[in-house]
Design a protein around this motif. Sequence first.
Motif, PDB file in Angstrom:
ATOM      1  N   ALA A   1       6.540  12.857   0.450  1.00 16.80           N
ATOM      2  CA  ALA A   1       7.592  13.778   0.898  1.00 16.80           C
ATOM      3  C   ALA A   1       6.964  15.065   1.434  1.00 16.80           C
ATOM      4  N   LYS A   2       5.962  15.549   0.717  1.00 17.22           N
ATOM      5  CA  LYS A   2       5.278  16.778   1.118  1.00 17.22           C
ATOM      6  C   LYS A   2       4.561  16.586   2.462  1.00 17.22           C
ATOM      7  N   ALA A   3       4.122  15.355   2.712  1.00 15.97           N
ATOM      8  CA  ALA A   3       3.415  15.050   3.954  1.00 15.97           C
ATOM      9  C   ALA A   3       4.375  14.848   5.132  1.00 15.97           C
ATOM     10  N   GLY A   4       5.680  14.960   4.870  1.00 15.45           N
ATOM     11  CA  GLY A   4       6.648  14.832   5.959  1.00 15.45           C
ATOM     12  C   GLY A   4       7.420  13.529   5.962  1.00 15.45           C
ATOM     13  N   TYR A   5       7.320  12.786   4.854  1.00 15.97           N
ATOM     14  CA  TYR A   5       7.986  11.484   4.751  1.00 15.97           C
ATOM     15  C   TYR A   5       8.916  11.470   3.538  1.00 15.97           C
ATOM     16  N   PRO A   6       9.997  12.260   3.615  1.00 13.87           N
ATOM     17  CA  PRO A   6      10.892  12.375   2.458  1.00 13.87           C
ATOM     18  C   PRO A   6      11.831  11.180   2.286  1.00 13.87           C
ATOM     19  N   HIS A   7      11.967  10.381   3.344  1.00 15.30           N
ATOM     20  CA  HIS A   7      12.894   9.247   3.285  1.00 15.30           C
ATOM     21  C   HIS A   7      12.111   8.000   2.902  1.00 15.30           C
ATOM     22  N   GLN A   8      12.463   7.410   1.764  1.00 15.66           N
ATOM     23  CA  GLN A   8      11.627   6.350   1.200  1.00 15.66           C
ATOM     24  C   GLN A   8      12.484   5.223   0.646  1.00 15.66           C
ATOM     25  N   ALA A   9      12.030   4.012   0.891  1.00 14.85           N
ATOM     26  CA  ALA A   9      12.667   2.824   0.316  1.00 14.85           C
ATOM     27  C   ALA A   9      11.568   2.071  -0.434  1.00 14.85           C
ATOM     28  N   VAL A  10      11.604   2.144  -1.744  1.00 16.20           N
ATOM     29  CA  VAL A  10      10.517   1.597  -2.564  1.00 16.20           C
ATOM     30  C   VAL A  10      11.024   0.429  -3.389  1.00 16.20           C
ATOM     31  N   HIS A  11      10.297  -0.677  -3.327  1.00 19.70           N
ATOM     32  CA  HIS A  11      10.602  -1.819  -4.193  1.00 19.70           C
ATOM     33  C   HIS A  11       9.292  -2.272  -4.832  1.00 19.70           C
ATOM     34  N   GLY A  12       8.995  -1.651  -5.951  1.00 22.72           N
ATOM     35  CA  GLY A  12       7.725  -1.921  -6.616  1.00 22.72           C
ATOM     36  C   GLY A  12       7.891  -2.804  -7.835  1.00 22.72           C
ATOM     37  N   GLN A  13       6.775  -3.130  -8.430  1.00 17.90           N
ATOM     38  CA  GLN A  13       6.744  -3.830  -9.715  1.00 17.90           C
ATOM     39  C   GLN A  13       5.375  -3.544 -10.333  1.00 17.90           C
ATOM     40  N   LYS A  14       5.252  -3.850 -11.599  1.00 22.17           N
ATOM     41  CA  LYS A  14       3.997  -3.587 -12.293  1.00 22.17           C
ATOM     42  C   LYS A  14       2.862  -4.474 -11.769  1.00 22.17           C
ATOM     43  N   SER A  15       1.747  -3.863 -11.486  1.00 20.71           N
ATOM     44  CA  SER A  15       0.471  -4.567 -11.217  1.00 20.71           C
ATOM     45  C   SER A  15       0.343  -5.305  -9.888  1.00 20.71           C
ATOM     46  N   TYR A  16       1.366  -6.052  -9.513  1.00 17.16           N
ATOM     47  CA  TYR A  16       1.210  -6.945  -8.366  1.00 17.16           C
ATOM     48  C   TYR A  16       2.231  -6.654  -7.267  1.00 17.16           C
ATOM     49  N   HIS A  17       1.877  -7.049  -6.057  1.00 14.92           N
ATOM     50  CA  HIS A  17       2.813  -7.029  -4.936  1.00 14.92           C
ATOM     51  C   HIS A  17       3.416  -5.627  -4.755  1.00 14.92           C
ATOM     52  N   GLY A  18       4.680  -5.598  -4.354  1.00  3.63           N
ATOM     53  CA  GLY A  18       5.363  -4.315  -4.186  1.00  3.63           C
ATOM     54  C   GLY A  18       5.284  -3.818  -2.752  1.00  3.63           C
ATOM     55  N   VAL A  19       6.432  -3.358  -2.240  1.00  7.36           N
ATOM     56  CA  VAL A  19       6.514  -2.855  -0.867  1.00  7.36           C
ATOM     57  C   VAL A  19       7.210  -1.498  -0.866  1.00  7.36           C
ATOM     58  N   ALA A  20       6.846  -0.659   0.093  1.00  4.17           N
ATOM     59  CA  ALA A  20       7.478   0.652   0.217  1.00  4.17           C
ATOM     60  C   ALA A  20       7.495   1.056   1.678  1.00  4.17           C
ATOM     61  N   THR A  21       8.638   1.565   2.125  1.00  4.61           N
ATOM     62  CA  THR A  21       8.779   2.084   3.483  1.00  4.61           C
ATOM     63  C   THR A  21       9.018   3.579   3.378  1.00  4.61           C
ATOM     64  N   ILE A  22       8.147   4.348   4.035  1.00  4.43           N
ATOM     65  CA  ILE A  22       8.315   5.802   4.026  1.00  4.43           C
ATOM     66  C   ILE A  22       8.565   6.249   5.464  1.00  4.43           C
ATOM     67  N   SER A  23       9.393   7.295   5.618  1.00  2.06           N
ATOM     68  CA  SER A  23       9.901   7.594   6.955  1.00  2.06           C
ATOM     69  C   SER A  23      10.150   9.082   7.164  1.00  2.06           C
ATOM     70  N   LYS A  24       9.928   9.508   8.402  1.00  2.00           N
ATOM     71  CA  LYS A  24      10.350  10.850   8.810  1.00  2.00           C
ATOM     72  C   LYS A  24      11.836  10.856   9.131  1.00  2.00           C
ATOM     73  N   LEU A  25      12.348   9.679   9.517  1.00  2.00           N
ATOM     74  CA  LEU A  25      13.754   9.536   9.903  1.00  2.00           C
ATOM     75  C   LEU A  25      14.581   9.128   8.688  1.00  2.00           C
ATOM     76  N   PRO A  26      15.798   9.618   8.601  1.00  3.01           N
ATOM     77  CA  PRO A  26      16.651   9.221   7.471  1.00  3.01           C
ATOM     78  C   PRO A  26      16.845   7.707   7.388  1.00  3.01           C
ATOM     79  N   LEU A  27      16.850   7.203   6.166  1.00  2.00           N
ATOM     80  CA  LEU A  27      17.058   5.775   5.912  1.00  2.00           C
ATOM     81  C   LEU A  27      18.395   5.606   5.196  1.00  2.00           C
ATOM     82  N   ARG A  28      19.108   4.538   5.555  1.00  2.03           N
ATOM     83  CA  ARG A  28      20.371   4.255   4.855  1.00  2.03           C
ATOM     84  C   ARG A  28      20.431   2.762   4.550  1.00  2.03           C
TER      85      ARG A  28
END
Length: 272
Positions: free
Chosen positions: A50-77
């Motif tokens: 967020a501090k780097a300019g990517y406050p809009h985030q869609a995170v789908h993580g899990q412990k240890s393995y895999h996991g995806v995250a989209t970070i964006s300058k543009l609003p996400l809905r």
Amino acid sequence: MSVSFATWNINSVRLRLPMVLDFLEKYQPDVLMLQEIKCTNDQFPAAAFAKAGYPHQAVHGQKSYHGVATISKLPLRDVSSRMFCEVPDSRHVSAQLDFGHGPLTVHNFYIPAGGDEPDPEINPKFRHKLGFLSELGDWFADPAFVGEHLIAGDFNIAPHANDVWGHKQLLKVVSHTPIETQTLDALLVNGCGWTDLVRKHIPHDQKLYSWWSYRSADWQASDRGRRLDHIWSTRNIAEVSQGAEIIRDARGWTAKPSDHVPVIVRFAPAAT
DNA sequence: ATGACGTACCGCGTACGA
């Protein structure tokens, strides 16, 4: 200003956060899709991005393995994630945004690697990979799958001869077997009809890789890579793409890099 | 087949990646 979308399998976002921040500062993609974040949503370095300019985030993580995250300058809905093959792991997250060419749904995928043995009868991981691709095909062909979409991520398949260092050598190696490459090609042309945006701009007659094994003594010298990371879009969006780039140098940026490098596609500025 | 590696975890080896 043009708009750009990037994808990068980071192989632990916590371990390589400084490297990602350097990448964002230098390349300024509007959207970055990360795979193999290898952490839970709580552990994701949301504040740093967020501090780097990517406050809009869609995170789908899990412990240890895999996991995806989209970070964006543009609003996400409309952030959502889908489960495939009834396996509750974190391999997809999507969100809708506007980048000047109408609403776009951006999907971030981490398709299963598939294990070592390319035989679905004896290898459950390969069976999972093929099942995942099959469900993807069904989803994309569904009449309810409407609108404009961009899909990106680690597909774990290098589809064509010049997407690998040696076509013949890899025909029986998971990621380049005929069943995988043909299935991915079918996915590309079926259903809603996709464009491989990287190959639109960097033709198939050129060798092109986004991944080099950790096990190679000298990745640069042997250059035995594969193009496993992809960015596709529906037709109307593909029409406004203007260029693609694979940041090969990132494989050597630090002593401990990811084995994948960023892939970027640029689009025309918003119509005014 | 390149593969002499890298990551997370309550770990002191194991599962997993591609």
